[in-house]
Design a protein around this motif. Structure first.
Motif, PDB file in Angstrom:
ATOM      1  N   HIS A 413       0.793  -1.306  -0.172  1.00 29.09           N
ATOM      2  CA  HIS A 413      -0.096   0.063   0.014  1.00 29.09           C
ATOM      3  C   HIS A 413       0.827   1.396   0.036  1.00 29.09           C
ATOM      4  CE1 HIS A 413      -3.549  -2.344   0.441  1.00 29.09           C
ATOM      5  NE2 HIS A 413      -3.194  -2.811   1.661  1.00 29.09           N
ATOM      6  N   GLN A 414       2.133   1.150   0.230  1.00 28.52           N
ATOM      7  CA  GLN A 414       2.918   2.344   0.502  1.00 28.52           C
ATOM      8  C   GLN A 414       3.155   2.959  -1.009  1.00 28.52           C
ATOM      9  OE1 GLN A 414       6.296   2.100   3.030  1.00 28.52           O
ATOM     10  NE2 GLN A 414       7.488   3.117   1.497  1.00 28.52           N
ATOM     11  N   LEU A 415       2.925   4.426  -1.105  1.00 31.68           N
ATOM     12  CA  LEU A 415       3.018   4.923  -2.244  1.00 31.68           C
ATOM     13  C   LEU A 415       4.294   5.859  -2.193  1.00 31.68           C
ATOM     14  CD1 LEU A 415      -0.481   6.174  -3.263  1.00 31.68           C
ATOM     15  CD2 LEU A 415       0.944   4.173  -4.123  1.00 31.68           C
ATOM     16  N   PRO A 416       5.247   6.260  -3.227  1.00 35.11           N
ATOM     17  CA  PRO A 416       6.460   7.183  -3.244  1.00 35.11           C
ATOM     18  C   PRO A 416       5.637   8.567  -2.688  1.00 35.11           C
ATOM     19  CG  PRO A 416       6.009   6.323  -5.249  1.00 35.11           C
ATOM     20  CD  PRO A 416       4.940   5.623  -4.696  1.00 35.11           C
ATOM     21  N   ALA A 417       6.292   9.412  -1.819  1.00 35.01           N
ATOM     22  CA  ALA A 417       5.954  10.687  -1.599  1.00 35.01           C
ATOM     23  C   ALA A 417       7.058  11.576  -2.396  1.00 35.01           C
ATOM     24  CB  ALA A 417       5.917  11.158  -0.202  1.00 35.01           C
ATOM     25  N   PHE A 436       5.577   2.008  -3.889  1.00 33.58           N
ATOM     26  CA  PHE A 436       5.022   1.115  -5.204  1.00 33.58           C
ATOM     27  C   PHE A 436       4.089   1.707  -5.542  1.00 33.58           C
ATOM     28  CE2 PHE A 436       6.944  -1.276  -1.374  1.00 33.58           C
ATOM     29  CZ  PHE A 436       7.884  -2.094  -2.184  1.00 33.58           C
ATOM     30  N   PRO A 437       4.242   2.127  -7.056  1.00 30.00           N
ATOM     31  CA  PRO A 437       3.224   3.026  -7.660  1.00 30.00           C
ATOM     32  C   PRO A 437       1.944   1.870  -8.275  1.00 30.00           C
ATOM     33  CG  PRO A 437       5.113   3.724  -8.286  1.00 30.00           C
ATOM     34  CD  PRO A 437       5.586   2.499  -7.469  1.00 30.00           C
ATOM     35  N   THR A 438       0.791   1.895  -8.112  1.00 27.05           N
ATOM     36  CA  THR A 438      -0.255   1.175  -8.918  1.00 27.05           C
ATOM     37  C   THR A 438      -0.685   1.802 -10.164  1.00 27.05           C
ATOM     38  OG1 THR A 438      -1.846   2.459  -7.539  1.00 27.05           O
ATOM     39  CG2 THR A 438      -0.767   0.475  -6.413  1.00 27.05           C
ATOM     40  N   GLY A 439      -0.333   2.742 -10.707  1.00 25.05           N
ATOM     41  CA  GLY A 439      -0.814   3.648 -11.843  1.00 25.05           C
ATOM     42  C   GLY A 439      -0.182   4.901 -12.164  1.00 25.05           C
ATOM     43  N   ARG A 453      12.271  13.525  -9.053  1.00 22.30           N
ATOM     44  CA  ARG A 453      13.743  13.235  -8.626  1.00 22.30           C
ATOM     45  C   ARG A 453      14.878  13.311  -9.450  1.00 22.30           C
ATOM     46  NH1 ARG A 453      12.902   9.017  -4.202  1.00 22.30           N
ATOM     47  NH2 ARG A 453      14.638   7.882  -5.192  1.00 22.30           N
ATOM     48  N   ILE A 454      16.082  13.313  -8.729  1.00 20.05           N
ATOM     49  CA  ILE A 454      17.169  13.485  -9.336  1.00 20.05           C
ATOM     50  C   ILE A 454      17.778  12.336 -10.191  1.00 20.05           C
ATOM     51  CG2 ILE A 454      18.754  12.945  -7.559  1.00 20.05           C
ATOM     52  CD1 ILE A 454      19.581  15.567 -10.268  1.00 20.05           C
ATOM     53  N   ASP A 455      17.249  11.100  -9.658  1.00 20.06           N
ATOM     54  CA  ASP A 455      17.422   9.757 -10.305  1.00 20.06           C
ATOM     55  C   ASP A 455      16.458   9.204 -11.218  1.00 20.06           C
ATOM     56  OD1 ASP A 455      15.631   9.386  -8.588  1.00 20.06           O
ATOM     57  OD2 ASP A 455      16.588   7.606  -7.481  1.00 20.06           O
ATOM     58  N   LYS A 456      15.497  10.299 -11.320  1.00 19.27           N
ATOM     59  CA  LYS A 456      14.536   9.891 -12.285  1.00 19.27           C
ATOM     60  C   LYS A 456      13.632   8.530 -11.744  1.00 19.27           C
ATOM     61  CE  LYS A 456      16.544  12.168 -16.056  1.00 19.27           C
ATOM     62  NZ  LYS A 456      17.118  12.092 -17.571  1.00 19.27           N
ATOM     63  N   ALA A 457      13.667   8.217 -10.704  1.00 13.33           N
ATOM     64  CA  ALA A 457      12.840   7.189 -10.143  1.00 13.33           C
ATOM     65  C   ALA A 457      11.414   7.633 -10.250  1.00 13.33           C
ATOM     66  CB  ALA A 457      13.285   6.446  -8.666  1.00 13.33           C
ATOM     67  N   TYR A 458      10.431   6.636 -10.312  1.00  8.74           N
ATOM     68  CA  TYR A 458       8.969   6.848 -10.359  1.00  8.74           C
ATOM     69  C   TYR A 458       8.586   7.843 -11.367  1.00  8.74           C
ATOM     70  CZ  TYR A 458       9.693   4.610  -5.823  1.00  8.74           C
ATOM     71  OH  TYR A 458      10.293   3.924  -4.850  1.00  8.74           O
ATOM     72  N   ILE A 464       8.598   1.856 -11.869  1.00  5.66           N
ATOM     73  CA  ILE A 464       8.547   0.694 -10.633  1.00  5.66           C
ATOM     74  C   ILE A 464       9.893   0.666 -10.033  1.00  5.66           C
ATOM     75  CG2 ILE A 464       7.611  -1.530 -10.059  1.00  5.66           C
ATOM     76  CD1 ILE A 464       6.042  -1.660 -12.456  1.00  5.66           C
ATOM     77  N   SER A 465      10.313   1.593  -9.883  1.00  2.13           N
ATOM     78  CA  SER A 465      11.913   1.831  -9.197  1.00  2.13           C
ATOM     79  C   SER A 465      11.745   1.589  -7.811  1.00  2.13           C
ATOM     80  CB  SER A 465      12.616   2.619  -9.798  1.00  2.13           C
ATOM     81  OG  SER A 465      12.021   4.093  -9.770  1.00  2.13           O
ATOM     82  N   ALA A 466      11.201   0.470  -7.122  1.00  5.98           N
ATOM     83  CA  ALA A 466      10.957   0.378  -5.655  1.00  5.98           C
ATOM     84  C   ALA A 466      11.986   0.834  -4.754  1.00  5.98           C
ATOM     85  CB  ALA A 466      10.563  -0.884  -5.360  1.00  5.98           C
ATOM     86  N   HIS A 467      13.573   0.967  -5.075  1.00  7.29           N
ATOM     87  CA  HIS A 467      14.396   1.245  -4.389  1.00  7.29           C
ATOM     88  C   HIS A 467      15.145   2.546  -4.632  1.00  7.29           C
ATOM     89  CE1 HIS A 467      15.266  -3.282  -2.467  1.00  7.29           C
ATOM     90  NE2 HIS A 467      13.849  -2.988  -2.206  1.00  7.29           N
TER      91      HIS A 467
END
Length: 533
Positions: A413-417, A436-439, A453-458, A464-467
């Motif tokens: 259930h945890q979404l990235p802030a 963990f994005p769902t959509g 983000r600087i690393d372009k995650a999410y 889906i770059s969970a880490h």
């Protein structure tokens, strides 16, 4: 020293460490200790161990530092970080290595208010973790392990000896003592592969194709645990087959949002989550509005039965002959379905149904970075979990067993802030920076669609770059893409390992200056470690 978290006993003499041994009462290693753990005394007495903070006094890369006191170091760091927090928290890129304290560092980033936090896992095992959490609510290594006592056929994919080392050694010893077969799929025949009953020398990065071919052979032989799939997976959920329409590929649901299945007993559309439903796993059906729907298992089977995944089609790419592929698939099926385990242990399933026995498929798997750290790693890991599911070997005797608190909800259930409205001066982030994005609505994007983000995650580049994507941080900060930063804060992070294995290129980026201003392209670096290295 590593990520196994083995328990140790440290013996002192005159206040100095003299000897380290394994703790027999520790649940992880039960007293077993590898050479690295035993050599911990060398780490403690290393001449490179830092006793005071160091301040650079020369050019970057020259190794010229002077010792300073902690008060001065804290003043330098807090003044700079306070200014960033008061103006634009994104200007801090805070990334941690294989320190195993991500709960602490993630919390710190949240309190600071920066979305730019990630850890070593994004470089190493993120495909494994994400694929598992999105597929079965857990994964290998920290999430669970093989049932070493009851498994009769064990396949290991791409595991190096530093991953969960001591527990795996003990587990393999138990397997071999019990007469189980151990198959190692690995490009090299060292370490664990050296003691395997069968070594399958595969071409690096092609494990997924091998797994695809195994699944195809099981499908063709009808060696599938249909009852397990119907009870414990979404294999029977109906998927809309509506080409060209926005809902094509989505699950069909009732007015309350419950997924539909076609009940094989009542011959009606039924809530797939209802305890008494009897999902049909194959076929084509039509909803009241005329939309065609197909069970998820049927769609999956069609994909895997494609001629591209026959043993003959994959053999040249993966380096394994068709006969070996067919034989291993046959052996998996024989052990899973002809040597099933029945334990007279009463239990209650997810729907509240009381059972008097537990049935197990004594086939287990384990995998780690060897299949994860590739561009196709997510799909390879997903395929391995599909293989587990169709054999019915997840959380059963003899198969893969979860460790508490897993399994989690799928997806977690945890979404990235870190959405634009959540990143504000002098404010906490409002949630953890990793999730963990769902959509598409959960991605971290600016109004113009560029990454937050600087690393372009999410972002659309890595949704889906969970880490997070630690190995891109230095490169993107140096390039000011998608924006320049003010401070790079690396916590217990090996610069070479966590930067795409490009030591010389990484050093050039860290020391590069802007040709016009003469200033470093990465303006300020704080590096926290226990050693001068």
């Amino acid at each position: 020293m590593c990520a196994c978290r083995c328990g140790i006993k440290v013996h002192l003499k005159d206040g100095e460490i003299r000897y380290i041994e394994g703790n027999p009462d520790h649940p992880t290693n039960k007293g077993v200790l590898c050479g690295k753990g035993s050599a911990g005394i060398m780490k403690q007495h290393s001449p490179a161990k830092l006793t005071k903070p160091l301040l650079r006094v020369g050019e970057r890369g020259k190794g010229e530092f002077k010792e300073i006191e902690w008060d001065e170091a804290m003043q330098i760091a807090t003044e700079r970080l306070a200014n960033i927090r008061e103006t634009d928290p994104r200007k801090l890129a805070f990334f941690t290595g294989r320190d195993q304290s991500q709960a602490l560092t993630g919390w710190w980033a949240t309190q600071f208010g920066t979305p730019n936090h990630a850890a070593h896992g994004g470089f190493c095992s993120v495909n494994m973790a994400a694929a598992g959490l999105y597929s079965i609510g857990g994964s290998f290594w920290e999430f669970g392990e093989p049932d070493w006592e009851l498994s009769r056929y064990f396949v290991m994919f791409g595991v190096a000896e530093d991953h969960d080392s001591n527990p795996i050694k003990a587990g393999l010893s138990t397997l071999k003592a019990n007469g189980a077969k151990f198959v190692s799929v690995n490009p090299i025949r060292t370490g664990y592969s050296a003691i395997a009953d069968e070594w399958v020398g595969i071409r690096p990065g092609t494990d997924g194709l091998f797994i695809f071919a195994l699944i195809q052979q099981l499908l063709k032989a009808d060696k599938i645990d249909f009852s397990y799939l119907a009870r414990y997976t979404n294999a029977g959920w109906l998927v809309k087959d509506n080409p060209g329409q926005a809902d094509d590929g989505l699950f069909a649901r009732d007015e309350d949002g419950n997924p539909f299945c076609w009940d094989g007993t009542s011959k009606t559309f039924t809530n797939a989550m209802a305890a008494g439903s009897q999902p049909t796993l194959v076929g084509e059906y039509e909803l009241a509005d005329g939309t065609s729907v197909v069970p998820a298992f049927d769609l999956m089977a069609r994909r895997y039965l494609d001629d591209a995944y026959t043993p003959e089609a994959v053999t040249e790419t993966i380096g394994i002959d068709p006969g070996t592929i067919r034989r291993i698939a046959s052996e998996l099926a024989e052990v899973a379905f002809e040597q099933e385990i029945t334990l007279d242990i009463p239990w209650t399933d997810w729907a509240g149904r009381e059972q008097i026995q537990m049935t197990g498929r004594p086939v287990s798997f384990h995998a780690m970075r060897g299949i994860s750290a590739h561009s196709n790693g997510f799909h390879t890991c997903r395929a391995l979990h599909v293989l587990q599911m169709i054999l019915g070997t997840i959380d059963v005797p003899g198969g893969f067993r979860y460790k508490p608190p897993f399994p989690k909800a799928i997806p977690p259930h945890q979404l990235p802030a870190g959405k634009p409205g959540q990143v504000k001066p002098n404010s906490t982030l409002g949630g953890p920076p990793l999730g963990f994005p769902t959509g598409p609505e959960d991605l971290l994007l600016e109004e113009d669609g560029t990454p937050v983000r600087i690393d372009k995650a999410y972002s659309w580049e890595a949704p889906i770059s969970a880490h997070g994507i630690m190995h891109m941080v230095i490169h993107n900060a140096w390039k000011a893409d998608p924006y320049p930063i003010g401070t790079l804060f690396m916590f217990m992070a090996n610069m070479s390992w966590n930067s795409s294995m490009n030591s010389s290129g990484t050093m050039e980026m860290l020391t590069d200056r802007d040709p016009e201003s003469g200033e470093y392209k990465i303006p300020f670096i704080i590096y926290s470690d226990a050693f001068f290295s």
